[in-house]
Design a protein around this motif. Structure first.
Motif, PDB file in Angstrom:
ATOM      1  N   GLN A 145       0.840  -1.193   0.000  1.00 16.83           N
ATOM      2  CA  GLN A 145       0.000   0.000   0.000  1.00 16.83           C
ATOM      3  C   GLN A 145       0.876   1.244   0.000  1.00 16.83           C
ATOM      4  O   GLN A 145       1.537   1.560   0.988  1.00 16.83           O
ATOM      5  CB  GLN A 145      -0.912   0.003   1.238  1.00 16.83           C
ATOM      6  N   GLU A 146       0.922   1.912  -1.149  1.00 16.53           N
ATOM      7  CA  GLU A 146       1.655   3.170  -1.304  1.00 16.53           C
ATOM      8  C   GLU A 146       3.094   3.065  -0.786  1.00 16.53           C
ATOM      9  O   GLU A 146       3.556   3.874   0.013  1.00 16.53           O
ATOM     10  CB  GLU A 146       0.909   4.309  -0.590  1.00 16.53           C
ATOM     11  N   ILE A 147       3.797   2.041  -1.257  1.00 16.22           N
ATOM     12  CA  ILE A 147       5.182   1.844  -0.812  1.00 16.22           C
ATOM     13  C   ILE A 147       6.125   2.731  -1.611  1.00 16.22           C
ATOM     14  O   ILE A 147       5.916   3.000  -2.794  1.00 16.22           O
ATOM     15  CB  ILE A 147       5.628   0.365  -0.918  1.00 16.22           C
ATOM     16  N   SER A 148       7.180   3.175  -0.949  1.00 17.58           N
ATOM     17  CA  SER A 148       8.218   3.983  -1.595  1.00 17.58           C
ATOM     18  C   SER A 148       9.580   3.471  -1.153  1.00 17.58           C
ATOM     19  O   SER A 148       9.751   2.979  -0.029  1.00 17.58           O
ATOM     20  CB  SER A 148       8.067   5.461  -1.222  1.00 17.58           C
ATOM     21  N   LYS A 149      10.556   3.579  -2.063  1.00 14.02           N
ATOM     22  CA  LYS A 149      11.908   3.109  -1.751  1.00 14.02           C
ATOM     23  C   LYS A 149      12.890   3.860  -2.637  1.00 14.02           C
ATOM     24  O   LYS A 149      12.648   4.037  -3.836  1.00 14.02           O
ATOM     25  CB  LYS A 149      12.013   1.601  -2.006  1.00 14.02           C
ATOM     26  N   ARG A 150      13.990   4.303  -2.041  1.00 12.04           N
ATOM     27  CA  ARG A 150      15.041   4.938  -2.831  1.00 12.04           C
ATOM     28  C   ARG A 150      16.402   4.597  -2.244  1.00 12.04           C
ATOM     29  O   ARG A 150      16.539   4.308  -1.056  1.00 12.04           O
ATOM     30  CB  ARG A 150      14.837   6.447  -2.908  1.00 12.04           C
ATOM     31  N   PHE A 151      17.401   4.598  -3.117  1.00  7.24           N
ATOM     32  CA  PHE A 151      18.789   4.440  -2.708  1.00  7.24           C
ATOM     33  C   PHE A 151      19.531   5.685  -3.169  1.00  7.24           C
ATOM     34  O   PHE A 151      19.768   5.853  -4.368  1.00  7.24           O
ATOM     35  CB  PHE A 151      19.420   3.183  -3.304  1.00  7.24           C
ATOM     36  N   GLY A 152      19.857   6.578  -2.235  1.00  9.60           N
ATOM     37  CA  GLY A 152      20.476   7.846  -2.601  1.00  9.60           C
ATOM     38  C   GLY A 152      19.512   8.653  -3.456  1.00  9.60           C
ATOM     39  O   GLY A 152      18.369   8.892  -3.077  1.00  9.60           O
TER      40      GLY A 152
ATOM     41  N   ILE B 154      13.484   3.808  -6.493  1.00  8.80           N
ATOM     42  CA  ILE B 154      13.157   2.435  -6.877  1.00  8.80           C
ATOM     43  C   ILE B 154      11.647   2.273  -6.989  1.00  8.80           C
ATOM     44  O   ILE B 154      11.136   1.766  -7.997  1.00  8.80           O
ATOM     45  CB  ILE B 154      13.724   1.423  -5.867  1.00  8.80           C
ATOM     46  N   PHE B 155      10.907   2.685  -5.945  1.00 11.41           N
ATOM     47  CA  PHE B 155       9.446   2.654  -5.958  1.00 11.41           C
ATOM     48  C   PHE B 155       8.915   4.007  -5.475  1.00 11.41           C
ATOM     49  O   PHE B 155       9.420   4.568  -4.507  1.00 11.41           O
ATOM     50  CB  PHE B 155       8.914   1.535  -5.059  1.00 11.41           C
ATOM     51  N   ASP B 156       7.898   4.473  -6.163  1.00 10.09           N
ATOM     52  CA  ASP B 156       7.320   5.769  -5.832  1.00 10.09           C
ATOM     53  C   ASP B 156       5.804   5.617  -5.681  1.00 10.09           C
ATOM     54  O   ASP B 156       5.072   5.582  -6.672  1.00 10.09           O
ATOM     55  CB  ASP B 156       7.640   6.781  -6.933  1.00 10.09           C
TER      56      ASP B 156
END
Length: 486
Positions: A299-306, A310-312
Motif C-alpha cells: 500500500q503506497e510503498i516507496s523506496k530509494r537508494f540515494g 526504486i518505488f514511488d
C-alpha cells in the motif's frame, strides 16, 4: 568451409567418461545449440574444440579463429570497441571487480562480438541478462555471419538463434535439425517410438512365454499319463512298448517346440522401457493454510537508494495460490521488492500465517557437510518416495542422493535447494531467477512443479518460456512503478 574437425575425441574426468566422440565437424554456416544435463560435459567439449584443455586422446583440426564467451570467468574491459557494444547492452563504464553478474555477461558479449573471427562459442550467454539484453543479443547473433556453437538453457533464445541441436549424453553427440522446439518434438517422437517398440516386445515375449508354458504343461500331462499307463500295463509288454513309443514322440515334439520358442525369446534381445515420467502432487498442510484472498499486498510503498528512486507510491495485491512473475531491467528494483516483502517493510502487508521460503541467486555458493537425503528431509513433511520423485524429475540420480553436499556441483546444489523449497513448510515462495544455471530438463521439471505447487509463488525471471508456461500474472518494475502486464 570446414572450420573444425574432431576425430576419436575422448576425455575422462575422475574415472568418469565425459566425452567419447568418434567424429565431429563444425562448418562456417553452422548455428548449433549444445544441450545436455548438468555435468554432461558441454563446457568441456567447447574448451576441447577451442584447444584450451589438453586432450587425453583424439585429434582436432582447426581452420579458423574463434571468440569465446565463458560462463563464470571474470571479465576485463579491453578496448574502445567493447565500450561501444556495452553501451548498446546498457552497461556503464565500470571497473572489473565491481561488476554485477549482468554487467560481466555484457562485457564478455561485447568482447566476443568485437572480434573479427570465423566462429563464436558461448557458454550460457543469456545468464544474468534482462529481457532487453537478451533481445539485443538475439538480434546481433541472428545477423552474425560466422559459425555459432552455444550452450544455453534459454529455450526462447535457442529457438531464435540456432537451426541445429547437438545433444550431449553419455559422452556422445546426437544431432537434431531445427531449433529447440523442433528438437523437443523429435525427442517426443523417439519416446513414442520407443514406447511402441517396448509394447510390441513385451507382448511378443509374453505370448512366447505363455506358449512355452502351455507346451511344457502338455508334455508333463503326457508324462503323467505314461506313468499311469506303465503301472496298469506292466504285464502287457507288447502293447505297453507301442504306447510308450507313441507318447514319447509327442513329448519330444512338445519339448522341442518349447526350446525353439525359448531361442526366439533370446533372439528378441532386450528392449528398454521408455523413461518413466515422474511427478509429485503438492499438498498444503492444514496448519499452513491461508484464507486471505490476497496474502501479499503493498500500500503506497516507496523506496530509494540515494538519488535513485526504486518505488514511488506503489500499491499492489498478489492473489492466494497465484504464480506471480516480476520482470524488469537489471537494477530496476526486482530483488529489492523481494527483500521488502521478506522483511515485511513499511507498507507491505502479509497474511498473519504467512511462512515465506526464499531462493536467492547466489544459492550455488551454499556449502554444507551433510548427506543429500538428510538435508532434504529437514523441515519436510513429504515421504521419502515423494522426495526422491522430485529429485529424480530434476535429474538427481539415486546415486547422487547418497552423496555429501560438499562434493556436488553448483548446478546440483541449486537443484536441491529448489526441490527443498518446493517441499518445505512454506505457503509463500520468493524465487529470484530460479532457472539460472539449471539444465533444460531441470528447468522443464521446475516449471511443472511450480504450476502444481499448492501455495503462492512470486518469482523473478527473464526466461520467456518460464514466464509463458508458469505465470498467472506478470508485473514489470520500471521507473519507480510496478505495472501489471498480464
Amino acid at each position: 568451409m570446414l572450420l573444425i574437425k574432431a576425430t576419436e575425441l575422448y576425455v575422462e574426468y575422475m574415472g568418469r567418461e565425459v566425452l567419447d566422440i568418434d567424429r565431429l565437424e563444425l562448418y562456417e554456416y553452422d548455428r548449433i545449440g549444445l544441450v545436455g544435463a548438468n555435468g554432461a560435459g558441454k563446457s568441456t567439449l567447447l574448451k576441447a574444440l577451442l584447444g584450451s584443455i589438453p586432450l587425453q586422446h583424439g585429434k582436432i583440426e582447426r581452420e579458423g579463429t574463434f571468440a569465446y564467451i565463458p560462463q563464470l570467468e571474470e571479465a576485463v574491459v579491453q578496448a574502445a570497441q567493447d565500450y561501444a557494444i556495452m553501451g548498446k547492452l546498457h552497461v556503464d563504464r565500470v571497473q572489473a571487480g565491481t561488476m554485477s553478474g549482468g554487467e560481466e555477461t555484457r562485457v564478455k558479449i561485447a568482447q566476443a562480438l568485437s572480434g573479427q573471427v570465423h566462429g563464436l562459442f558461448a557458454d550460457e550467454p543469456t545468464c544474468h541478462l534482462d529481457r532487453e539484453g537478451i533481445d539485443f543479443l538475439v538480434n546481433r547473433l541472428t545477423h552474425y555471419a560466422g559459425a555459432l556453437l552455444i550452450i544455453s538453457h534459454d529455450r526462447y533464445f535457442l529457438d531464435k538463434v540456432v537451426d541445429k541441436i547437438w545433444e550431449l549424453k553419455d559422452g556422445r553427440i546426437t544431432e537434431y535439425w531445427g531449433g529447440y522446439t523442433d528438437y523437443l518434438a523429435q525427442k517426443e517422437e523417439e519416446r513414442q517410438s520407443q514406447a511402441a517398440r517396448y509394447r510390441q516386445y513385451t507382448a511378443e515375449r509374453e505370448r512366447l512365454e505363455q506358449a512355452i508354458e502351455e507346451k511344457k504343461s502338455q508334455a508333463r500331462q503326457l508324462d503323467q499319463k505314461e506313468k499311469k499307463a506303465d503301472k496298469k500295463n506292466k504285464t502287457e509288454s507288447g502293447g505297453r512298448l507301442s504306447h510308450q513309443k507313441s507318447q514319447g514322440s509327442k513329448q519330444k515334439k512338445l519339448y522341442n517346440a518349447a526350446k525353439n520358442m525359448e531361442r526366439r525369446i533370446e533372439a528378441l534381445g532386450e528392449v528398454a522401457a521408455p523413461k518413466a515420467l515422474r511427478s509429485v502432487q503438492f499438498r498444503q498442510s492444514k496448519t499452513l493454510a491461508l484464507h486471505n484472498p490476497f496474502p501479499i499486498a503493498g500500500q503506497e510503498i516507496s523506496k530509494r537508494f540515494g538519488d535513485k528512486v526504486i518505488f514511488d507510491n506503489v500499491s499492489f495485491q498478489f492473489p492466494l495460490g497465484g504464480k506471480i512473475a516480476i520482470v524488469g531491467a537489471n537494477g530496476a528494483g526486482k530483488t529489492t521488492l523481494f527483500h521488502m516483502i521478506r522483511d515485511r517493510e513499511s507498507g507491505i502487508t502479509l497474511s498473519p500465517k504467512a511462512e515465506i521460503g526464499c531462493f536467492v541467486q547466489n544459492g550455488y555458493k551454499f556449502e554444507r557437510n551433510q548427506n543429500v537425503m538428510a538435508y532434504m528431509q529437514e523441515q519436510c513433511e513429504y515421504p521419502v518416495a515423494d522426495i526422491r520423485a522430485v529429485l529424480a524429475s530434476m535429474g538427481v540420480t539415486h546415486q547422487d542422493v547418497r552423496k555429501e553436499l560438499s562434493v556436488l556441483s553448483g548446478g546440483e546444489i541449486i537443484k536441491l535447494q529448489l526441490a527443498k523449497l518446493l517441499l518445505g513448510r512454506y505457503n509463500i515462495l520468493l524465487m529470484d531467477e530460479p532457472s539460472n544455471f539449471l539444465d533444460i530438463p531441470a528447468v522443464e521439471a521446475l516449471e511443472t512443479m511450480m504450476r502444481k505447487y499448492a501455495g503462492t509463488i512470486v518469482f523473478i525471471s527473464h526466461d520467456a518460456r518460464l514466464l509463458e508456461n508458469v505465470a498467472d500474472q506478470v508485473f514489470e518494475v520500471k521507473e519507480g512503478r510496478l505495472d501489471r502486464l498480464k
